[in-house]
Motif scaffolding. Structure first.
Motif, PDB file in Angstrom:
ATOM      1  N   LYS A 110       0.827  -1.204   0.000  1.00  0.00           N
ATOM      2  CA  LYS A 110       0.000   0.000   0.000  1.00  0.00           C
ATOM      3  C   LYS A 110       0.863   1.257   0.000  1.00  0.00           C
ATOM      4  O   LYS A 110       0.595   2.209  -0.740  1.00  0.00           O
ATOM      5  N   VAL A 111       1.895   1.267   0.829  1.00  0.00           N
ATOM      6  CA  VAL A 111       2.790   2.432   0.892  1.00  0.00           C
ATOM      7  C   VAL A 111       3.454   2.629  -0.471  1.00  0.00           C
ATOM      8  O   VAL A 111       3.498   3.755  -1.001  1.00  0.00           O
ATOM      9  N   ALA A 112       3.948   1.551  -1.069  1.00  0.00           N
ATOM     10  CA  ALA A 112       4.630   1.644  -2.358  1.00  0.00           C
ATOM     11  C   ALA A 112       3.686   2.106  -3.477  1.00  0.00           C
ATOM     12  O   ALA A 112       4.132   2.779  -4.410  1.00  0.00           O
ATOM     13  N   SER A 113       2.405   1.779  -3.352  1.00  0.00           N
ATOM     14  CA  SER A 113       1.432   2.120  -4.392  1.00  0.00           C
ATOM     15  C   SER A 113       0.679   3.413  -4.101  1.00  0.00           C
ATOM     16  O   SER A 113      -0.148   3.842  -4.905  1.00  0.00           O
ATOM     17  N   GLY A 114       0.895   3.993  -2.947  1.00  0.00           N
ATOM     18  CA  GLY A 114       0.191   5.221  -2.590  1.00  0.00           C
ATOM     19  C   GLY A 114      -1.247   4.992  -2.163  1.00  0.00           C
ATOM     20  O   GLY A 114      -2.066   5.901  -2.237  1.00  0.00           O
ATOM     21  N   LEU A 119      -6.052   4.306   8.896  1.00  0.00           N
ATOM     22  CA  LEU A 119      -5.393   5.339   9.686  1.00  0.00           C
ATOM     23  C   LEU A 119      -3.868   5.249   9.607  1.00  0.00           C
ATOM     24  O   LEU A 119      -3.180   6.254   9.612  1.00  0.00           O
ATOM     25  N   LEU A 120      -3.338   4.028   9.500  1.00  0.00           N
ATOM     26  CA  LEU A 120      -1.891   3.855   9.473  1.00  0.00           C
ATOM     27  C   LEU A 120      -1.264   4.335   8.176  1.00  0.00           C
ATOM     28  O   LEU A 120      -0.225   4.990   8.185  1.00  0.00           O
ATOM     29  N   VAL A 121      -1.865   4.007   7.048  1.00  0.00           N
ATOM     30  CA  VAL A 121      -1.289   4.433   5.750  1.00  0.00           C
ATOM     31  C   VAL A 121      -2.277   5.237   4.970  1.00  0.00           C
ATOM     32  O   VAL A 121      -3.451   5.140   5.102  1.00  0.00           O
TER      33      VAL A 121
END
Length: 121
Positions: A110-114, A119-121
């Motif tokens: 998720k972080v890599a894909s935006g 709430l966390l990402v």
């Protein structure tokens, strides 16, 4: 002779807590969250708050975590109209450092894909 100013190193640092925001994701290693938090709290001057994903909650008991714990429900319960505080923005302002432990593959993706769907990402 005029008195000399004290050496800057001799002046004690301002008594300010260092704020650590711990993010915990849905890995089986999340069962170590209570231990991680207690070890962080052993460090003088640290204040800790936890943000958890819903899946991470399956691996620990919230009563075993001796700090404030936030999840998605808290974000939506706090915000009712435009002038209300927004939890993820308040946490960003509060934190000096964010530690995500454990970081599962789903959240890393998720972080890599935006993708920002909790709430966390």
């Amino acid at each position: 002779m005029e008195p000399r100013a004290p050496c800057p190193a001799a002046i004690p640092p301002m008594e300010r807590k260092f704020h650590v925001l711990v993010g915990v994701t849905g890995s089986v290693a999340a069962l170590k969250l209570p231990l991680l938090v207690s070890k962080l709290l052993d460090i003088p001057g640290l204040e800790v708050t936890v943000v958890t994903t819903e899946r991470a909650k399956h691996f620990y008991s919230p009563q075993d975590v001796p700090v404030t714990l936030y999840s998605d429900a808290d974000e939506w319960e706090m915000w009712k109209r435009r002038s209300d505080p927004v939890l993820h923005i308040d946490l960003r302002r509060w934190a000096d450092l964010m530690l995500v432990a454990p970081l599962d593959a789903n959240t890393l993706g998720k972080v890599a894909s935006g993708i920002c769907d909790n709430l966390l990402v």
